[in-house]
Design an enzyme around this catalytic site. Sequence first.
Site, PDB file in Angstrom:
ATOM      1  N   SER A  47      23.813 117.572 -88.888  1.00 43.13           N
ATOM      2  CA  SER A  47      23.279 118.081 -87.625  1.00 43.13           C
ATOM      3  C   SER A  47      23.738 117.137 -86.525  1.00 43.13           C
ATOM      4  O   SER A  47      24.108 115.990 -86.780  1.00 43.13           O
ATOM      5  CB  SER A  47      21.751 118.195 -87.666  1.00 43.13           C
ATOM      6  OG  SER A  47      21.139 116.964 -88.034  1.00 43.13           O
ATOM      7  N   GLU A  60      23.137 115.787 -82.294  1.00 44.82           N
ATOM      8  CA  GLU A  60      22.238 115.696 -81.141  1.00 44.82           C
ATOM      9  C   GLU A  60      23.046 115.486 -79.860  1.00 44.82           C
ATOM     10  O   GLU A  60      23.966 114.679 -79.818  1.00 44.82           O
ATOM     11  CB  GLU A  60      21.252 114.546 -81.335  1.00 44.82           C
ATOM     12  CG  GLU A  60      20.224 114.433 -80.198  1.00 44.82           C
ATOM     13  CD  GLU A  60      19.138 113.437 -80.509  1.00 44.82           C
ATOM     14  OE1 GLU A  60      18.478 113.631 -81.567  1.00 44.82           O
ATOM     15  OE2 GLU A  60      18.945 112.487 -79.747  1.00 44.82           O
ATOM     16  N   ASP A  80       8.134 108.888 -74.502  1.00 47.88           N
ATOM     17  CA  ASP A  80       7.915 107.529 -74.020  1.00 47.88           C
ATOM     18  C   ASP A  80       7.102 107.536 -72.735  1.00 47.88           C
ATOM     19  O   ASP A  80       7.314 108.393 -71.869  1.00 47.88           O
ATOM     20  CB  ASP A  80       9.250 106.833 -73.758  1.00 47.88           C
ATOM     21  CG  ASP A  80      10.060 106.656 -75.026  1.00 47.88           C
ATOM     22  OD1 ASP A  80       9.438 106.426 -76.088  1.00 47.88           O
ATOM     23  OD2 ASP A  80      11.308 106.758 -74.960  1.00 47.88           O
ATOM     24  N   PHE A  82      20.559 100.328 -76.241  1.00 49.91           N
ATOM     25  CA  PHE A  82      19.732 101.333 -76.925  1.00 49.91           C
ATOM     26  C   PHE A  82      18.934 100.677 -78.047  1.00 49.91           C
ATOM     27  O   PHE A  82      17.741 100.961 -78.227  1.00 49.91           O
ATOM     28  CB  PHE A  82      20.612 102.436 -77.518  1.00 49.91           C
ATOM     29  CG  PHE A  82      21.222 103.376 -76.515  1.00 49.91           C
ATOM     30  CD1 PHE A  82      20.706 103.519 -75.241  1.00 49.91           C
ATOM     31  CD2 PHE A  82      22.326 104.142 -76.869  1.00 49.91           C
ATOM     32  CE1 PHE A  82      21.273 104.393 -74.322  1.00 49.91           C
ATOM     33  CE2 PHE A  82      22.904 105.022 -75.966  1.00 49.91           C
ATOM     34  CZ  PHE A  82      22.377 105.150 -74.687  1.00 49.91           C
ATOM     35  N   HIS A 128      22.163 113.149 -89.572  1.00 47.11           N
ATOM     36  CA  HIS A 128      21.958 113.593 -88.194  1.00 47.11           C
ATOM     37  C   HIS A 128      22.751 112.650 -87.291  1.00 47.11           C
ATOM     38  O   HIS A 128      22.490 111.442 -87.259  1.00 47.11           O
ATOM     39  CB  HIS A 128      20.468 113.538 -87.840  1.00 47.11           C
ATOM     40  CG  HIS A 128      20.129 114.059 -86.477  1.00 47.11           C
ATOM     41  ND1 HIS A 128      20.298 115.380 -86.133  1.00 47.11           N
ATOM     42  CD2 HIS A 128      19.615 113.431 -85.374  1.00 47.11           C
ATOM     43  CE1 HIS A 128      19.907 115.548 -84.872  1.00 47.11           C
ATOM     44  NE2 HIS A 128      19.505 114.384 -84.400  1.00 47.11           N
TER      45      HIS A 128
END
Length: 288
Positions: free
Chosen positions: A12, A14, A106, A216, A266
């Site tokens: 998958s 994103e 968040d 990140f 993913h």
Amino acid sequence: MPAQTGPLPAISFEFFPAKSEKAAATLLENAKTLAAFGPQFMSVTYGAGGSTRDRTLVTLKDMVRETGAPMAGHLTCVGASKEDVNAVAQAYWDAGVKHIVALRGDPPPSAGGVYEPHPEGYAGAVDLVHGLKEIAPFEISVAAYPETHPAALSPQSDLEHLRAKIDAGADRALTQFFFEADTFLRFRDRAAAIGIERPIVPGILPVGSAAQAWKFADMCGANVPKWMRDLFEGLDETPQARAFVAATIADRLCQTLKAEGVEQFHFYTLNHADTASALCRLLGRRAI
């Protein structure tokens, strides 16, 4: 390279909503490229506090129309009433998006990093999963944190929270990215030990800009091992070499996990297709 044996792993991808028409066109082309690999689904993120709500829905509609791949829309409950969140979920369903990545979200910077539920909103991700199941028979993915969510009281409480999301009706968990296989494998073992039986899918971040990737990682509490920082040192100035190293490192991670029985991956694409395409091919998948 040796021939692939056994079933091909599920994949998958994103993406995040583009900020300009030009970037949106490029995003759509990259999504079409990756859709050719037959993903289980492709997801589009939802900005903090719903800041990309409209762009997320437009992006999802475009991808449904142009790629033919199953789509998943991210949805958060921070800073929004149940009525507002439910309206977004219904809009997803009406657009043909039957899968939601359900997240607490968040807290805004103004909250000093402290999450406070909206007075008329969902209390958190567990409550959100329950609510979504009452709206429509959505497929639901939730987040998991192999290195523990930064706001969790403890690794064990974080794991118990994941189990609560699964018990509320989630179909799978997608993990935050990590850079060493043992990080995921230990987490998978701990999850199994407390009775989590739904799939836990490793989230893979091929490094684009090393500076951005480390930023990140700092934000989400993911460890960047010293060997990896050393390997990427100075490579942001040589993008072609960096891309080669990034694909090699990500492939080694995927192949190690695959050898340990991982059947789904993913990929955090950062809206690019090249490295994700290479990784799919190295996992034995071919574009059709």
